[in-house]
Design a protein around this motif. Structure first.
Motif, mmCIF file in Angstrom:
data_model
loop_
_atom_site.group_PDB
_atom_site.id
_atom_site.type_symbol
_atom_site.label_atom_id
_atom_site.label_comp_id
_atom_site.label_asym_id
_atom_site.label_seq_id
_atom_site.Cartn_x
_atom_site.Cartn_y
_atom_site.Cartn_z
ATOM 1 N N ASP A 427 4.871 -18.957 -83.232
ATOM 2 C CA ASP A 427 4.596 -17.657 -84.254
ATOM 3 C C ASP A 427 4.255 -18.143 -85.568
ATOM 4 O OD1 ASP A 427 5.279 -16.369 -82.041
ATOM 5 O OD2 ASP A 427 7.352 -15.475 -82.783
ATOM 6 N N ARG A 428 5.031 -19.208 -86.113
ATOM 7 C CA ARG A 428 4.538 -19.862 -87.580
ATOM 8 C C ARG A 428 3.249 -20.044 -87.579
ATOM 9 N NH1 ARG A 428 10.420 -22.468 -89.610
ATOM 10 N NH2 ARG A 428 11.676 -20.848 -88.897
ATOM 11 N N LEU A 429 2.650 -20.587 -86.494
ATOM 12 C CA LEU A 429 1.299 -21.137 -86.566
ATOM 13 C C LEU A 429 0.358 -19.878 -86.543
ATOM 14 C CD1 LEU A 429 1.615 -24.586 -84.591
ATOM 15 C CD2 LEU A 429 1.262 -24.103 -87.014
ATOM 16 N N ILE A 430 0.552 -19.135 -85.503
ATOM 17 C CA ILE A 430 -0.648 -18.253 -85.082
ATOM 18 C C ILE A 430 -0.219 -16.548 -85.465
ATOM 19 C CG2 ILE A 430 -1.461 -19.469 -83.251
ATOM 20 C CD1 ILE A 430 0.107 -17.670 -81.272
ATOM 21 N N GLY A 431 1.006 -16.410 -86.014
ATOM 22 C CA GLY A 431 1.212 -15.162 -86.342
ATOM 23 C C GLY A 431 1.990 -14.221 -85.185
ATOM 24 N N HIS A 432 2.297 -12.955 -85.331
ATOM 25 C CA HIS A 432 2.810 -12.180 -84.179
ATOM 26 C C HIS A 432 1.887 -10.833 -84.171
ATOM 27 C CE1 HIS A 432 4.821 -11.593 -88.177
ATOM 28 N NE2 HIS A 432 5.159 -10.370 -87.706
ATOM 29 N N GLY A 433 0.677 -10.757 -84.222
ATOM 30 C CA GLY A 433 -0.136 -9.544 -83.958
ATOM 31 C C GLY A 433 -0.362 -9.875 -82.384
ATOM 32 N N TRP A 434 -1.441 -8.818 -82.097
ATOM 33 C CA TRP A 434 -1.972 -8.995 -80.672
ATOM 34 C C TRP A 434 -2.669 -10.439 -80.416
ATOM 35 C CZ3 TRP A 434 -1.622 -6.231 -76.541
ATOM 36 C CH2 TRP A 434 -1.125 -4.520 -76.422
ATOM 37 N N ARG A 435 -2.080 -11.095 -79.290
ATOM 38 C CA ARG A 435 -2.368 -12.212 -79.046
ATOM 39 C C ARG A 435 -3.059 -12.623 -77.658
ATOM 40 N NH1 ARG A 435 3.286 -13.459 -80.355
ATOM 41 N NH2 ARG A 435 3.094 -11.285 -80.458
ATOM 42 N N LEU A 436 -3.988 -13.177 -77.346
ATOM 43 C CA LEU A 436 -4.510 -13.721 -76.161
ATOM 44 C C LEU A 436 -4.125 -15.217 -76.013
ATOM 45 C CD1 LEU A 436 -5.963 -13.666 -73.385
ATOM 46 C CD2 LEU A 436 -7.996 -13.785 -74.242
ATOM 47 N N LEU A 437 -3.360 -15.662 -75.181
ATOM 48 C CA LEU A 437 -2.825 -17.163 -75.142
ATOM 49 C C LEU A 437 -3.351 -17.735 -73.626
ATOM 50 C CD1 LEU A 437 -1.028 -18.192 -77.378
ATOM 51 C CD2 LEU A 437 -0.479 -15.819 -77.094
ATOM 52 N N LEU A 438 -3.929 -18.744 -73.721
ATOM 53 C CA LEU A 438 -4.867 -19.223 -72.815
ATOM 54 C C LEU A 438 -4.203 -20.898 -72.185
ATOM 55 C CD1 LEU A 438 -8.223 -18.389 -73.956
ATOM 56 C CD2 LEU A 438 -7.117 -17.450 -71.970
ATOM 57 N N ASP A 439 -3.880 -20.974 -71.057
ATOM 58 C CA ASP A 439 -3.626 -22.076 -70.343
ATOM 59 C C ASP A 439 -4.540 -23.085 -70.563
ATOM 60 O OD1 ASP A 439 -2.573 -24.299 -68.903
ATOM 61 O OD2 ASP A 439 -1.974 -23.153 -67.208
ATOM 62 N N GLY A 440 -4.457 -24.161 -71.559
ATOM 63 C CA GLY A 440 -5.509 -25.417 -71.718
ATOM 64 C C GLY A 440 -5.731 -25.997 -70.661
ATOM 65 N N ARG A 441 -4.797 -26.349 -69.638
ATOM 66 C CA ARG A 441 -5.156 -26.908 -68.305
ATOM 67 C C ARG A 441 -6.206 -26.291 -67.401
ATOM 68 N NH1 ARG A 441 0.835 -26.952 -65.983
ATOM 69 N NH2 ARG A 441 0.406 -24.579 -66.520
ATOM 70 N N LYS A 442 -6.421 -25.007 -67.643
ATOM 71 C CA LYS A 442 -7.188 -24.226 -66.697
ATOM 72 C C LYS A 442 -8.279 -23.536 -67.573
ATOM 73 C CE LYS A 442 -3.984 -24.546 -63.416
ATOM 74 N NZ LYS A 442 -3.057 -23.267 -63.287
ATOM 75 N N VAL A 443 -8.337 -23.445 -68.915
ATOM 76 C CA VAL A 443 -9.221 -22.698 -69.933
ATOM 77 C C VAL A 443 -9.858 -23.709 -70.949
ATOM 78 C CG1 VAL A 443 -9.920 -20.908 -70.950
ATOM 79 C CG2 VAL A 443 -8.497 -20.481 -69.262
ATOM 80 N N SER A 444 -10.884 -23.839 -70.996
ATOM 81 C CA SER A 444 -11.391 -24.758 -72.095
ATOM 82 C C SER A 444 -11.215 -24.027 -73.485
ATOM 83 C CB SER A 444 -12.844 -25.584 -71.742
ATOM 84 O OG SER A 444 -13.827 -24.361 -71.779
ATOM 85 N N THR A 445 -11.710 -24.858 -74.549
ATOM 86 C CA THR A 445 -11.715 -23.994 -75.919
ATOM 87 C C THR A 445 -13.165 -23.221 -75.842
ATOM 88 O OG1 THR A 445 -12.537 -26.068 -76.686
ATOM 89 C CG2 THR A 445 -10.120 -25.577 -77.010
ATOM 90 N N GLN A 446 -14.021 -23.881 -75.218
ATOM 91 C CA GLN A 446 -15.467 -23.286 -75.092
ATOM 92 C C GLN A 446 -15.434 -21.846 -74.369
ATOM 93 O OE1 GLN A 446 -18.452 -25.673 -73.378
ATOM 94 N NE2 GLN A 446 -20.066 -24.348 -73.903
ATOM 95 N N GLN A 447 -14.643 -21.983 -73.438
ATOM 96 C CA GLN A 447 -14.477 -20.687 -72.510
ATOM 97 C C GLN A 447 -13.671 -19.786 -73.577
ATOM 98 O OE1 GLN A 447 -12.677 -22.470 -68.850
ATOM 99 N NE2 GLN A 447 -14.097 -20.919 -68.122
ATOM 100 N N ALA A 448 -12.837 -20.256 -74.185
ATOM 101 C CA ALA A 448 -11.891 -19.257 -75.153
ATOM 102 C C ALA A 448 -12.734 -18.637 -76.140
ATOM 103 C CB ALA A 448 -10.794 -20.187 -75.580
#
Length: 524
Positions: A427-448
């Motif tokens: 939370d200290r890094l990304i805040g606590h608003g609406w968030r979409l968290l993605l599993d980096g083992r399955k989703v690339s940053t390009q897809q994100a």
């Protein structure tokens, strides 16, 4: 209401009641830029302890508010609670989940209420736009359709009218707001008389006491024992038929009850107060532009220490929704989900607390013996251990995905993220608003990148597993908390609300697109 009396001031939000729920609500609204008036008929903080337990969900909110470090000196881990049967034998333990902790904090804690309230108030009062008026009482409140108008009376007896776009009643079990709005309480059928005793125990006498919290499920006199911070110890002792509650509060009678553990020379009696442990919930938590929270909306037995936690869950739920409504980002109908979500949660948790309470409160020796045998049998002949965290339910209805959606309504974990060689909570890094968290083992940053802007105001982040060859844009977690969570729920992604509850998980990218489309429709 004196409709001829002019309105003296206008606010976005009027909060009635300045206990923990009211103070947190005022601070959260103030931090979001809303003009807020909070009133309380008392002129100061009640100097003795009432609530004694908080959990990791609440400390996470305190950290989001920027006050966790100020609160922590008055907090200690909640020791495991050992349950002893009718013959004094250990029959069950209630503990907390082990490390690595799922939300980044000790899951169950005890605290000292007066200094923590002082922190909460000091924080709220330091925010621009928050006005606090103590010694001020609500006399009447009227919903005018486009605003509420409240009549207030100050300590001198003078009255005035103030207007607010919305009002929030955090004014306790005998809530004036609830009564003025015609909101009724539903009885969840639990009513037992207890005496709550708080003692500051001398250092030399601490060794006389149990070294862990305990429930003495003795049919002769059910008793709870809680280890508070430092030398604070609490007993909750059931009153028996024929005992007068007011008489039992007298020090000479209190010390008689404590005689198995302490004498008056062993410590200072801090508080002794009789209560009827109730299970009540309001039929609705919203009447037009007026809402209620905390004890005004529900009361429950204290057997796993969730009373204040529930009030602060109420506040964290309604603030982000009302913030959206006040900013024109969502329609007023979003507020209808408040009652749906919180009432169901309270009913489910209260049902579980009642079951624990009824087990503890059994006064029939034969039934108590049967209870002890049954509990031990459930543990395969040994005292079973359950966690407080598995007792607290998820959200079951409201602004969450459809039934069958992975992880819907669950509290989203908070992993530690490795940054510059140190561990930092997410939370200290990304805040606590609406968030979409993605599993980096399955989703690339390009897809994100393609998902950014899919729903206005929803930030997109990729979380990589520890020791992985993470892409530069990904956040790398330290202990695998989130990777394990994604695996456990069959998700590659989670859409997370500002109060940290999961709107929906998604099994694959197609599922995720569907969930985002659903959110866009329902948040409008």
């Amino acid at each position: 209401m004196n409709t001829k009396q002019e309105i003296s001031s206008h606010y976005d939000v009027l909060i009635i009641g300045y206990g923990p729920a009211g103070a947190v609500a005022a601070a959260m609204f103030g931090a979001k830029g809303h003009s807020t008036l909070v009133i309380d008929r008392m002129t100061g903080i009640y100097e003795k302890p009432r609530a004694i337990a908080i959990d990791h969900e609440i400390l996470r909110h305190f950290d989001n508010m920027g006050i966790a470090e100020e609160v922590l000196p008055f907090v200690a881990p909640f020791t495991a609670s050992q349950h002893f049967g009718a013959k004094g034998q250990l029959i069950r333990r209630i503990d907390m989940v082990p490390e690595p902790y799922p939300l980044g904090y000790t899951p169950s804690m005890v605290f000292t209420q007066p200094p923590v309230e002082q922190v909460l108030r000091r924080h709220a009062e330091g925010l621009d736009g928050v006005t606090v008026e103590l010694g001020t009482e609500l006399i009447d409140i009227a919903d005018m359709g486009n605003q509420v108008v409240a009549t207030l009376r100050n300590a001198d007896g003078g009255t005035r009218n103030v207007a607010a776009k919305y009002a929030l009643g955090c004014d306790g079990a005998s809530s004036t707001v609830r009564q003025l709005c015609g909101i009724t309480l539903e009885d969840l059928i639990f009513d037992e008389p207890w005496l709550v005793i708080d003692v500051q125990v001398n250092d030399s006498s601490l060794s006389k006491l149990p070294q862990t919290s305990a429930q003495f499920c003795d049919p002769a006199r059910p008793t709870s024992f809680i280890i508070g911070p430092n030398n604070h110890r609490r007993w909750e002792i059931m009153l028996l038929p024929g005992e007068d509650a007011r008489e039992m509060e007298k020090p000479e009678n209190v010390w008689k009850l404590l005689a198995p553990w302490l004498t008056p020379d062993d410590g200072e009696l801090w508080r002794a107060a009789s209560y009827r442990f109730h299970a009540l919930v309001a039929d609705t938590w919203r009447r037009g532009r007026t809402l209620i929270a905390g004890d005004a909306a529900h009361q429950q037995p204290p057997f796993i220490g969730q009373g204040m936690c529930q009030g602060l869950r109420d506040v964290s739920n309604i603030v982000w929704k009302l913030d959206r409504v006040l900013k024109g980002q969502s329609s007023d109908s979003l507020l209808d989900s408040y009652t749906v979500e919180r009432k169901r949660h309270v009913q489910t948790l209260t049902g579980k607390i009642k079951a624990i309470g009824q087990m503890i409160c059994e006064r029939d020796p034969l039934l108590a013996a049967e209870r002890d045998a049954r509990v031990l049998a459930e543990g395969g002949g040994k005292p079973p251990t359950i966690t407080r965290q598995e007792i607290v339910p998820p959200l079951e209805a409201g602004l969450i995905g459809a039934e069958g959606t992975p992880a819907r309504g669950l509290l989203f974990p908070q992993p530690a993220i490795v940054k510059d060689g140190s561990a930092v909570l997410l939370d200290r890094l990304i805040g606590h608003g609406w968030r979409l968290l993605l599993d980096g083992r399955k989703v690339s940053t390009q897809q994100a990148q393609t998902l950014k802007g899919a729903v206005e105001g929803v930030a997109v982040h990729v979380i990589a597993a520890p020791n992985s060859a993470a892409e530069e844009a990904a956040l790398v977690e330290k202990d695998g908390v989130l990777s394990a969570w994604f695996d456990r729920h069959g998700c590659i992604a989670a859409i997370v609300r500002p109060d940290h509850y999961v709107f929906a998980g998604a099994a694959d990218m197609t599922d995720l697109e569907s969930q985002l489309a659903d959110l866009r429709t329902r948040i409008a």
